[in-house]
Design a protein around this motif. Structure first.
Motif, PDB file in Angstrom:
ATOM      1  N   TYR B 186     -10.718 -80.787 -21.370  1.00  0.00           N
ATOM      2  CA  TYR B 186     -10.561 -79.316 -21.349  1.00  0.00           C
ATOM      3  C   TYR B 186     -10.276 -78.832 -22.776  1.00  0.00           C
ATOM      4  N   ARG B 212     -15.013 -79.713  -8.482  1.00  0.00           N
ATOM      5  CA  ARG B 212     -15.371 -78.330  -8.815  1.00  0.00           C
ATOM      6  C   ARG B 212     -14.187 -77.434  -9.130  1.00  0.00           C
ATOM      7  N   ALA B 213     -13.146 -77.539  -8.292  1.00  0.00           N
ATOM      8  CA  ALA B 213     -12.001 -76.633  -8.498  1.00  0.00           C
ATOM      9  C   ALA B 213     -11.358 -76.865  -9.857  1.00  0.00           C
ATOM     10  N   SER B 216     -13.112 -75.077 -12.657  1.00  0.00           N
ATOM     11  CA  SER B 216     -12.976 -73.616 -12.743  1.00  0.00           C
ATOM     12  C   SER B 216     -11.564 -73.188 -13.128  1.00  0.00           C
ATOM     13  N   ASP B 217     -10.680 -74.147 -13.385  1.00  0.00           N
ATOM     14  CA  ASP B 217      -9.330 -73.795 -13.859  1.00  0.00           C
ATOM     15  C   ASP B 217      -9.406 -73.009 -15.173  1.00  0.00           C
ATOM     16  N   GLN B 218      -8.633 -71.965 -15.226  1.00  0.00           N
ATOM     17  CA  GLN B 218      -8.495 -71.242 -16.487  1.00  0.00           C
ATOM     18  C   GLN B 218      -7.014 -71.086 -16.728  1.00  0.00           C
ATOM     19  N   THR B 229     -17.257 -77.421 -18.427  1.00  0.00           N
ATOM     20  CA  THR B 229     -17.803 -77.285 -17.071  1.00  0.00           C
ATOM     21  C   THR B 229     -19.229 -77.823 -16.960  1.00  0.00           C
TER      22      THR B 229
END
Lengths: 233, 233
Positions: B186, B212-213, B216-218, B229
């Motif tokens: 990340y 997937r989850a 999509s972490d921000q 991603t």
């Protein structure tokens, strides 16, 4: 027959020695000074840490690394032979509580207390100067002693409502906690008088047959505290 | 139904999210900023760390603390429901190998890589100055990046002989390793091009639905790397 690679004042090794003795399983000790990073030992455990258990009953000499991994392995492999004396609670919730406490001592107590005190006062006496050896940094030791009081208070909190740390029966959580404390106690640094409930719990463990071998450990260059072997400390 | 107290860039929380998603178990995420040391959270886990799983199916809302403890709990409690898709190998030796590798990543990789990089570049941005917050100490970050290469080489060594890290099947060892790497990734710090076998292994994991989850972490104040991603990174 088992072989256990260990270091006498390593708490995780001590927890395994206690467990094997509680189970009355025969084992042979092999002392390993992990800071020497012996090639043959790294081939057994690439992480370079003790304890490492060799199970000679299995084909091809099975190698099991790490105190929790060894505890789970012995339970799974020998559960029939050890029926009735397993150091794991019988139900799922209590096993989770036991594993939480084992992690508490092997991670939190280890990082906050054991490492600060034992790495400074034991390991660094053996290590070469260019590998970080030397006299203890007493600021670090004092931080460890400060943190120790918080953990003794937590043991007292648990023992206020329980017979052993996890609940009714002796489990790996007691052995993990006692193993860490036994090393700090060897160095004479546990303020038992301030924590009478923790002292009572530890005295019960210390008087068990499984504890005897730990009390007779002698490590060159490190003298045990006067009360270390005393069962009425 | 489960509730999971977590922090998006905490690798141990991510390993549990991956496991629950692999098992197709429904859960609700509750974000916990552990450095705030919330009283209500400390009542759930006195160690003050995430992940913490609340199992609402059980009477009295059972609380399970720590990623390995949660993994063992779910296996023991739901083994019938999860038959055939358990993230534990079927035999005792391989389970010991899996647990060794989970410890490898959750202790060794954590201490040598994740803590050096993520604590400096993420946690310290959120922490108050008098609690140790501030800009990253790049000497520490660079030590973490140096150690990272050794661990990627170890993954390549394992993958030279195995289908997944433990052996034939996907296990918690893969999820633990990928969870740690996903946080470093990340931040854009994994030199994937130098470690093609590790990259192939990670790409297989990253393209699974369970991942997937995580992708999509921000996290406010921390921007993910451009390729984070991308499944064809």
């Amino acid at each position: 027959m088992f072989q256990l690679y260990h270091f006498p004042l390593d708490p995780m090794s001590r927890a395994v020695r206690l467990a094997l003795a509680e189970y009355e399983l025969d084992f042979e000790l092999v002392e390993e000074r992990v800071w020497e990073r012996r090639h043959e030992f790294l081939a057994l455990n690439p992480a370079g840490s003790v304890p490492v258990l060799i199970d000679e009953d299995q084909e091809g000499l099975l190698t099991i690394c790490g105190s929790s991994v060894i505890a789970e392995y012995i339970r799974e492999r020998y559960r029939t032979e050890l029926e009735g004396k397993l150091l794991f609670p019988d139900n799922v919730e209590e096993r989770a509580e036991m594993r939480r406490l084992v992690e508490w001592f092997d991670r939190k107590f280890q990082d906050e207390v054991t490492f600060n005190i034992v790495h400074q006062k034991v390991d660094r006496q053996f290590m070469a100067k260019d590998a970080g050896g030397g006299p203890p940094d007493m600021t670090v030791v004092h931080a460890g002693l400060h943190n120790l009081r918080y953990h003794l208070k937590y043991i007292e909190h648990l023992m206020g409502a329980r017979n052993w740390l996890t609940g009714e029966d002796l489990t790996h959580a007691d052995l993990a906690a006692a193993a860490h404390l036994s090393v700090v106690d060897y160095l004479g640094h546990v303020p038992w008088e301030e924590f009478p409930e923790a002292k009572t719990w530890y005295a019960r463990l210390k008087s068990r047959r499984s504890f005897r071998a730990l009390l007779s450990d002698q490590v060159a260059r490190v003298i045990p505290a006067a009360h270390y072997t005393d069962l009425d400390f």
